[in-house]
Design a protein around this motif. Structure first.
Motif, PDB file in Angstrom:
ATOM      1  N   ASP A   4      -6.962  54.608 -41.760  1.00  0.00           N
ATOM      2  CA  ASP A   4      -7.181  53.579 -42.577  1.00  0.00           C
ATOM      3  C   ASP A   4      -6.070  53.659 -43.831  1.00  0.00           C
ATOM      4  O   ASP A   4      -5.871  52.414 -44.483  1.00  0.00           O
ATOM      5  N   THR A   5      -5.359  54.765 -43.926  1.00  0.00           N
ATOM      6  CA  THR A   5      -4.021  54.883 -44.868  1.00  0.00           C
ATOM      7  C   THR A   5      -2.908  54.508 -44.191  1.00  0.00           C
ATOM      8  O   THR A   5      -2.006  54.694 -45.165  1.00  0.00           O
ATOM      9  N   GLY A   6      -2.729  54.055 -43.352  1.00  0.00           N
ATOM     10  CA  GLY A   6      -1.482  53.775 -42.632  1.00  0.00           C
ATOM     11  C   GLY A   6      -0.772  54.523 -41.949  1.00  0.00           C
ATOM     12  O   GLY A   6       0.341  54.363 -41.687  1.00  0.00           O
ATOM     13  N   TRP A   7      -1.350  55.697 -41.391  1.00  0.00           N
ATOM     14  CA  TRP A   7      -0.701  56.498 -40.527  1.00  0.00           C
ATOM     15  C   TRP A   7      -0.851  56.042 -39.000  1.00  0.00           C
ATOM     16  O   TRP A   7      -1.911  55.803 -38.783  1.00  0.00           O
ATOM     17  N   ARG A   8       0.357  55.896 -38.345  1.00  0.00           N
ATOM     18  CA  ARG A   8       0.293  55.572 -37.065  1.00  0.00           C
ATOM     19  C   ARG A   8       1.115  56.226 -35.846  1.00  0.00           C
ATOM     20  O   ARG A   8       2.069  56.798 -36.389  1.00  0.00           O
ATOM     21  N   ASN A   9       0.631  56.297 -35.035  1.00  0.00           N
ATOM     22  CA  ASN A   9       1.453  57.083 -33.730  1.00  0.00           C
ATOM     23  C   ASN A   9       1.807  58.535 -34.269  1.00  0.00           C
ATOM     24  O   ASN A   9       2.836  58.966 -34.033  1.00  0.00           O
ATOM     25  N   TYR A  10       0.686  59.113 -34.796  1.00  0.00           N
ATOM     26  CA  TYR A  10       1.055  60.387 -35.375  1.00  0.00           C
ATOM     27  C   TYR A  10       0.620  61.536 -34.174  1.00  0.00           C
ATOM     28  O   TYR A  10      -0.317  61.425 -33.743  1.00  0.00           O
ATOM     29  N   SER A  11       1.719  62.278 -34.289  1.00  0.00           N
ATOM     30  CA  SER A  11       1.835  63.357 -33.399  1.00  0.00           C
ATOM     31  C   SER A  11       2.306  64.934 -33.831  1.00  0.00           C
ATOM     32  O   SER A  11       3.131  64.811 -34.759  1.00  0.00           O
ATOM     33  N   LEU A  12       1.806  65.835 -33.393  1.00  0.00           N
ATOM     34  CA  LEU A  12       2.257  67.206 -33.842  1.00  0.00           C
ATOM     35  C   LEU A  12       2.575  68.120 -32.273  1.00  0.00           C
ATOM     36  O   LEU A  12       2.042  67.858 -31.526  1.00  0.00           O
ATOM     37  N   PHE A  13       3.878  68.715 -32.731  1.00  0.00           N
ATOM     38  CA  PHE A  13       4.309  69.571 -31.464  1.00  0.00           C
ATOM     39  C   PHE A  13       4.626  70.811 -32.006  1.00  0.00           C
ATOM     40  O   PHE A  13       5.060  70.968 -33.189  1.00  0.00           O
ATOM     41  N   LEU A  14       4.111  71.730 -31.293  1.00  0.00           N
ATOM     42  CA  LEU A  14       4.030  73.425 -31.675  1.00  0.00           C
ATOM     43  C   LEU A  14       5.035  74.172 -30.727  1.00  0.00           C
ATOM     44  O   LEU A  14       4.666  74.245 -29.615  1.00  0.00           O
ATOM     45  N   ARG A  15       5.917  74.708 -31.201  1.00  0.00           N
ATOM     46  CA  ARG A  15       6.870  75.610 -30.673  1.00  0.00           C
ATOM     47  C   ARG A  15       6.507  77.116 -30.580  1.00  0.00           C
ATOM     48  O   ARG A  15       5.571  77.367 -31.518  1.00  0.00           O
ATOM     49  N   LEU A  19       7.286  77.055 -35.125  1.00  0.00           N
ATOM     50  CA  LEU A  19       7.845  75.782 -35.343  1.00  0.00           C
ATOM     51  C   LEU A  19       6.914  74.545 -35.066  1.00  0.00           C
ATOM     52  O   LEU A  19       6.688  74.382 -33.967  1.00  0.00           O
ATOM     53  N   LEU A  20       6.640  73.894 -36.319  1.00  0.00           N
ATOM     54  CA  LEU A  20       5.563  72.782 -35.917  1.00  0.00           C
ATOM     55  C   LEU A  20       6.394  71.413 -36.177  1.00  0.00           C
ATOM     56  O   LEU A  20       7.138  71.508 -37.322  1.00  0.00           O
ATOM     57  N   ILE A  21       6.573  70.524 -35.280  1.00  0.00           N
ATOM     58  CA  ILE A  21       7.241  69.159 -35.643  1.00  0.00           C
ATOM     59  C   ILE A  21       6.011  68.244 -35.626  1.00  0.00           C
ATOM     60  O   ILE A  21       5.379  68.095 -34.752  1.00  0.00           O
ATOM     61  N   GLY A  22       6.312  67.352 -36.696  1.00  0.00           N
ATOM     62  CA  GLY A  22       5.312  66.179 -36.603  1.00  0.00           C
ATOM     63  C   GLY A  22       5.926  64.980 -36.530  1.00  0.00           C
ATOM     64  O   GLY A  22       7.260  64.764 -37.053  1.00  0.00           O
ATOM     65  N   TYR A  23       5.511  63.903 -36.099  1.00  0.00           N
ATOM     66  CA  TYR A  23       6.172  62.547 -35.908  1.00  0.00           C
ATOM     67  C   TYR A  23       4.868  61.583 -36.323  1.00  0.00           C
ATOM     68  O   TYR A  23       3.882  61.563 -35.899  1.00  0.00           O
ATOM     69  N   VAL A  24       5.609  60.535 -37.104  1.00  0.00           N
ATOM     70  CA  VAL A  24       4.261  59.524 -37.567  1.00  0.00           C
ATOM     71  C   VAL A  24       5.291  58.332 -38.128  1.00  0.00           C
ATOM     72  O   VAL A  24       6.212  58.479 -38.436  1.00  0.00           O
ATOM     73  N   GLU A  25       4.457  57.088 -37.751  1.00  0.00           N
ATOM     74  CA  GLU A  25       5.041  55.974 -38.238  1.00  0.00           C
ATOM     75  C   GLU A  25       4.164  55.176 -39.217  1.00  0.00           C
ATOM     76  O   GLU A  25       2.918  55.362 -39.364  1.00  0.00           O
ATOM     77  N   ALA A  26       4.906  54.523 -40.214  1.00  0.00           N
ATOM     78  CA  ALA A  26       4.042  54.158 -41.349  1.00  0.00           C
ATOM     79  C   ALA A  26       4.983  53.161 -42.011  1.00  0.00           C
ATOM     80  O   ALA A  26       6.377  53.196 -42.022  1.00  0.00           O
TER      81      ALA A  26
END
Length: 112
Positions: free
Chosen positions: A35-46, A50-57
């Protein structure tokens, strides 16, 4: 829509629990993100935390500000803060470091 990538560091001794919490993200938290505009949100944990996040907005700052206004986000961030290092008193949603995109295949194709 703009793409954003960020990093955080999960405490190595808390990684399994962190991953488990994300297998059951509260439905109301998922709805708030959408609802607040976060799209295609993913988290990757090594394996070292190390946590890598990816989001489209359309606008990450606006999406973050809108999430900050939600009650569910306040609850979620309070629970998740214990899993991270290096936040210096900030919540995980405020303490992540954005990474600079240097290549995207589809962008290269469009400019060719």
């Amino acid at each position: 829509m703009a793409r954003y990538c960020f990093q955080l560091h999960v405490r190595p001794e808390r990684m399994a629990e962190y991953a488990e919490r994300h297998r059951a993200v509260w439905p109301e938290m998922q709805a708030a993100l959408r609802d607040t505009g976060w799209r295609n949100y993913s988290l990757f944990l090594r394996e070292d935390g190390l946590l890598i996040g990816y989001v489209e907005a359309d606008d990450l700052a606006a999406a973050q500000a809108a999430m900050a206004e939600t009650e569910v986000n306040a609850r979620w961030q309070a629970e998740m803060a214990q899993f991270f290092t290096g936040l210096d008193g900030r919540g995980p949603d405020e303490g992540f470091a954005l990474l600079t995109e240097v290549f995207h295949l589809d962008d290269e194709r469009a400019s060719a």
